[in-house]
Design an enzyme around this catalytic site. Sequence first.
Site, short mmCIF file in Angstrom:
data_model
loop_
_atom_site.label_atom_id
_atom_site.label_comp_id
_atom_site.label_asym_id
_atom_site.label_seq_id
_atom_site.Cartn_x
_atom_site.Cartn_y
_atom_site.Cartn_z
N LYS A 1 0.75 -1.21 -0.12
CA LYS A 1 -0.17 0.11 -0.05
C LYS A 1 0.89 1.13 0.08
CE LYS A 1 -4.06 -1.86 0.26
NZ LYS A 1 -5.25 -1.65 -0.98
N ASP B 1 -0.38 -0.63 -4.60
CA ASP B 1 -1.69 0.13 -4.69
C ASP B 1 -1.85 1.33 -3.86
OD1 ASP B 1 -4.43 0.50 -4.76
OD2 ASP B 1 -5.32 -1.34 -3.61
N GLU C 1 -1.79 -0.05 -8.91
CA GLU C 1 -3.13 -0.08 -8.63
C GLU C 1 -3.84 1.33 -8.18
OE1 GLU C 1 -4.53 -3.60 -6.82
OE2 GLU C 1 -6.51 -2.78 -6.49
N ASP D 1 -9.11 0.19 -9.98
CA ASP D 1 -9.89 -0.35 -9.22
C ASP D 1 -11.17 0.49 -8.74
OD1 ASP D 1 -10.94 -1.78 -6.95
OD2 ASP D 1 -9.34 -1.50 -5.69
N LYS E 1 -14.50 -6.50 -8.09
CA LYS E 1 -15.25 -6.64 -7.04
C LYS E 1 -16.77 -6.63 -6.97
CE LYS E 1 -11.08 -4.56 -4.75
NZ LYS E 1 -10.52 -3.34 -3.79
MG LIG Z 1 -7.38 -1.50 -4.65
#
Ligand SMILES: [Mg+2]
Length: 385
Positions: free
Chosen positions: A178, A206, A234, A259, A283
């Site tokens: 992250k 991400d 991402e 995303d 998702k």
């Molecule tokens: Mg993500």
Amino acid sequence: MGSRFASVECARLSVPLHTPFVTALRRTTTTDTLVVRVSDTEGTTGWGEAPQVWQVTGESLAGAAACVEEILAPILIGRDVDEWAPVLASVQRAVARNFGAKAAVDTAVRDVVARRCGLTLSAFLRNEATPGAAAPTGGDAYPTVLRTDVTLSAGGPDHLAAAAVQRVADGFSTLKVKVGTDADSDVARVQAVRDAVGPDVTIRLDANQGWTPDEAVTVIRAVEDADLGVELVEQPVRGEDVEGLAWVRSRVGLSIMADEALFSLVDLERILRLDAADLVNVKLAKCGSLGIAVEQLRRGEAAGLGTMVGSMMETAIGVGAAAAVAAAHPTSVVNDLDAAWWAARSPVVGGVRYDGERLVLPDQPGSGIEAVQATIGAPVDPLGP
Ligand SMILES: [Mg+2]
């Protein structure tokens, strides 16, 4: 007369994590989710969930419960289970957005129907997309075990290096780092992870919308110059800024994954039209339906995009449903299905289970979930046994 949908019940669940989950957007020590149970008149039960993720979907437990109980449940109750397809189409049309609530009901309904057909949820989805595909063939070309990455919570270089070593020891070979919390030190953090784990571990980044387009280009180019072997980056910029995503992508060499830019099929078409991404992260809590998730994978792949299935911070209910999608339509990169691994103790009996980075799908009909122990954590209104 066939079986009918008889009940739709909700329970709020707060599941403690063994490690805090930290991104550019939020920090949490629990998975907070609305569990939905759908039953038919013959006693077949299906499960779904709507995770609370204020910063990404804007959905709350209270809002999801209101959506399910006041709007979606009345659509189901009394309808013949064999009419599940038009019922689920009505669920999608009944409310704007509320993707988590719609995904929870959609998943629970498909779980009921798959159990009645005697098919695993992934076989049911495969058969739904290509009728006849789920027929026994003697050899199963579709996966019953998936690999998942694992996220390293946002933190300083030393923290990340230690966490990376621990996760590799836990059996993971793909790490999602992250970033996006501080552009000035993002490269140093990725460098620390690479130095800690060596060359053989896959590292993906991400940013969770944490950079401006200018920052994204600066940081991603610096990551490229440092030759850190990063697989993909991402969601570098704000989800609604698809033009900005395309602008960044045209100026860097690393693969860019969308995303938070992708919720609906309309979003996917916009991403394709603008050439905004190399890959997409699908998702359920963003698209609202197992069927739409499979369709997003199919359309994305047909347009030449790389694909992955991910999840929000969810229990093994939502992760199992996402895994069924990924098994029904295999993706091009390792999936992002570690969410339920973070639970200090899973409230879900049956269903998917983790073995290091391997996510093992159940071979029982439907989701394979036997029960959800709603007494874990701090349930507001637990379901009965
Ligand atoms: Mg993500």
